[in-house]
Motif scaffolding. Structure first.
Motif, PDB file in Angstrom:
ATOM      1  N   PRO A 177       0.797  -1.235   0.000  1.00  0.00           N
ATOM      2  CA  PRO A 177       0.000   0.000   0.000  1.00  0.00           C
ATOM      3  C   PRO A 177       0.830   1.287   0.000  1.00  0.00           C
ATOM      4  O   PRO A 177       0.466   2.247  -0.668  1.00  0.00           O
ATOM      5  CB  PRO A 177      -0.839  -0.115   1.275  1.00  0.00           C
ATOM      6  CG  PRO A 177      -0.922  -1.579   1.547  1.00  0.00           C
ATOM      7  CD  PRO A 177       0.381  -2.157   1.070  1.00  0.00           C
ATOM      8  N   GLU A 178       1.918   1.307   0.727  1.00  0.00           N
ATOM      9  CA  GLU A 178       2.747   2.508   0.787  1.00  0.00           C
ATOM     10  C   GLU A 178       3.358   2.823  -0.575  1.00  0.00           C
ATOM     11  O   GLU A 178       3.345   3.970  -1.034  1.00  0.00           O
ATOM     12  CB  GLU A 178       3.851   2.338   1.840  1.00  0.00           C
ATOM     13  CG  GLU A 178       4.649   3.598   2.085  1.00  0.00           C
ATOM     14  CD  GLU A 178       5.634   3.413   3.216  1.00  0.00           C
ATOM     15  OE1 GLU A 178       6.845   3.539   2.962  1.00  0.00           O
ATOM     16  OE2 GLU A 178       5.183   3.138   4.347  1.00  0.00           O
ATOM     17  N   ASP A 179       3.892   1.797  -1.250  1.00  0.00           N
ATOM     18  CA  ASP A 179       4.453   1.980  -2.589  1.00  0.00           C
ATOM     19  C   ASP A 179       3.362   2.363  -3.584  1.00  0.00           C
ATOM     20  O   ASP A 179       3.588   3.181  -4.485  1.00  0.00           O
ATOM     21  CB  ASP A 179       5.171   0.711  -3.063  1.00  0.00           C
ATOM     22  CG  ASP A 179       6.472   0.464  -2.328  1.00  0.00           C
ATOM     23  OD1 ASP A 179       6.998   1.408  -1.689  1.00  0.00           O
ATOM     24  OD2 ASP A 179       6.971  -0.678  -2.382  1.00  0.00           O
ATOM     25  N   ALA A 180       2.191   1.775  -3.424  1.00  0.00           N
ATOM     26  CA  ALA A 180       1.066   2.088  -4.315  1.00  0.00           C
ATOM     27  C   ALA A 180       0.689   3.564  -4.198  1.00  0.00           C
ATOM     28  O   ALA A 180       0.416   4.225  -5.211  1.00  0.00           O
ATOM     29  CB  ALA A 180      -0.127   1.196  -3.995  1.00  0.00           C
ATOM     30  N   GLU A 181       0.684   4.092  -2.976  1.00  0.00           N
ATOM     31  CA  GLU A 181       0.369   5.509  -2.775  1.00  0.00           C
ATOM     32  C   GLU A 181       1.408   6.397  -3.451  1.00  0.00           C
ATOM     33  O   GLU A 181       1.064   7.400  -4.082  1.00  0.00           O
ATOM     34  CB  GLU A 181       0.294   5.829  -1.284  1.00  0.00           C
ATOM     35  CG  GLU A 181      -0.969   5.334  -0.614  1.00  0.00           C
ATOM     36  CD  GLU A 181      -1.016   5.704   0.859  1.00  0.00           C
ATOM     37  OE1 GLU A 181      -0.598   6.828   1.213  1.00  0.00           O
ATOM     38  OE2 GLU A 181      -1.474   4.866   1.655  1.00  0.00           O
ATOM     39  N   ARG A 190       2.738   9.955  -7.928  1.00  0.00           N
ATOM     40  CA  ARG A 190       3.654  10.351  -9.011  1.00  0.00           C
ATOM     41  C   ARG A 190       2.932  10.337 -10.358  1.00  0.00           C
ATOM     42  O   ARG A 190       3.151  11.224 -11.185  1.00  0.00           O
ATOM     43  CB  ARG A 190       4.880   9.431  -9.039  1.00  0.00           C
ATOM     44  CG  ARG A 190       5.933   9.883 -10.017  1.00  0.00           C
ATOM     45  CD  ARG A 190       6.421  11.297  -9.710  1.00  0.00           C
ATOM     46  NE  ARG A 190       7.506  11.667 -10.595  1.00  0.00           N
ATOM     47  CZ  ARG A 190       7.934  12.891 -10.756  1.00  0.00           C
ATOM     48  NH1 ARG A 190       7.389  13.881 -10.070  1.00  0.00           N
ATOM     49  NH2 ARG A 190       8.913  13.153 -11.587  1.00  0.00           N
ATOM     50  N   GLU A 191       2.072   9.343 -10.575  1.00  0.00           N
ATOM     51  CA  GLU A 191       1.273   9.316 -11.810  1.00  0.00           C
ATOM     52  C   GLU A 191       0.474  10.609 -11.941  1.00  0.00           C
ATOM     53  O   GLU A 191       0.447  11.227 -13.013  1.00  0.00           O
ATOM     54  CB  GLU A 191       0.290   8.145 -11.802  1.00  0.00           C
ATOM     55  CG  GLU A 191       0.891   6.805 -12.070  1.00  0.00           C
ATOM     56  CD  GLU A 191      -0.092   5.657 -11.856  1.00  0.00           C
ATOM     57  OE1 GLU A 191       0.297   4.520 -12.162  1.00  0.00           O
ATOM     58  OE2 GLU A 191      -1.232   5.875 -11.374  1.00  0.00           O
ATOM     59  N   GLN A 192      -0.165  11.019 -10.850  1.00  0.00           N
ATOM     60  CA  GLN A 192      -0.986  12.226 -10.879  1.00  0.00           C
ATOM     61  C   GLN A 192      -0.144  13.475 -11.119  1.00  0.00           C
ATOM     62  O   GLN A 192      -0.563  14.380 -11.847  1.00  0.00           O
ATOM     63  CB  GLN A 192      -1.810  12.350  -9.597  1.00  0.00           C
ATOM     64  CG  GLN A 192      -2.893  11.292  -9.483  1.00  0.00           C
ATOM     65  CD  GLN A 192      -3.762  11.193 -10.741  1.00  0.00           C
ATOM     66  OE1 GLN A 192      -4.294  12.174 -11.226  1.00  0.00           O
ATOM     67  NE2 GLN A 192      -3.890   9.986 -11.269  1.00  0.00           N
ATOM     68  N   GLU A 193       1.056  13.530 -10.517  1.00  0.00           N
ATOM     69  CA  GLU A 193       1.958  14.662 -10.761  1.00  0.00           C
ATOM     70  C   GLU A 193       2.325  14.760 -12.234  1.00  0.00           C
ATOM     71  O   GLU A 193       2.257  15.834 -12.830  1.00  0.00           O
ATOM     72  CB  GLU A 193       3.258  14.493  -9.962  1.00  0.00           C
ATOM     73  CG  GLU A 193       3.189  14.808  -8.503  1.00  0.00           C
ATOM     74  CD  GLU A 193       4.551  14.579  -7.868  1.00  0.00           C
ATOM     75  OE1 GLU A 193       5.377  15.511  -7.903  1.00  0.00           O
ATOM     76  OE2 GLU A 193       4.777  13.470  -7.351  1.00  0.00           O
ATOM     77  N   VAL A 194       2.732  13.637 -12.805  1.00  0.00           N
ATOM     78  CA  VAL A 194       3.164  13.612 -14.204  1.00  0.00           C
ATOM     79  C   VAL A 194       1.996  13.975 -15.123  1.00  0.00           C
ATOM     80  O   VAL A 194       2.127  14.809 -16.021  1.00  0.00           O
ATOM     81  CB  VAL A 194       3.750  12.229 -14.567  1.00  0.00           C
ATOM     82  CG1 VAL A 194       3.984  12.105 -16.071  1.00  0.00           C
ATOM     83  CG2 VAL A 194       5.048  11.976 -13.796  1.00  0.00           C
TER      84      VAL A 194
END
Length: 165
Positions: free
Chosen positions: A140-144, A149-153
């Motif tokens: 879960p932590e890595d998924a967050e 990062r996806e949203q930032e990009v």
């Protein structure tokens, strides 16, 4: 940076999208070396299911698969340090990896997630590239971290390309 795209499946739909520019944008945001090369292939449900079965032992279609090529050593998710491990003498290309996307799965997901085809493919491209850059979503932590990062990009991409949506 070099982006190789095989859009022989659903070529008309894929070629209408700014895939190459999105890849270059994402790689620049990840501070990938200038000699980075990545390939994207768009395939049928049957082909991605075959690959998913062969490499992940999951006998079903998926939306995107990423396959790392040259060695990648990273110090934490956000501080990537790229290392050429497999380069031959005179080879100045860092083959980051290959991404395989199933556009038919993306089409089905537009109904599920309330997106359009372009938005869904853009997300899959960024998702696949981030996997090649060391991000994952197993715990879960890595998924967050990956989702953020996806949203930032994608936010940065869409701010600069509003007329393309």
């Amino acid at each position: 940076m070099n982006v190789l795209i095989d859009a022989s499946y659903r070529a008309e739909d894929i070629e209408a999208l700014p895939i190459r520019q999105l890849c270059l944008h994402t790689l620049a945001m990840q501070e990938a070396p200038t000699d980075t090369e990545v390939s994207l292939t768009f395939v049928t449900d049957e082909e991605i299911q075959r690959l998913n079965k062969e490499y992940r032992d999951l006998d079903r279609p998926t939306d995107v698969l990423s396959f790392e090529c040259d060695g990648l050593d990273y110090d934490g998710i956000l501080g990537l340090d790229y290392v050429l491990e497999d380069a031959e003498d005179g080879d100045d290309v860092f083959c980051l990896g290959d991404i395989v996307i199933a556009p038919d799965v993306a089409t089905r997901q537009t109904q599920e997630f309330g997106t359009d085809f372009q938005e869904e493919v853009e997300l899959l491209v960024v998702h696949g590239l981030l996997h090649l850059c060391g991000y994952d979503h197993i715990d879960p932590e890595d998924a967050e971290l990956m989702k953020a990062r996806e949203q930032e990009v994608l936010s940065a991409w869409r701010e600069g390309h509003e007329t393309l949506l």
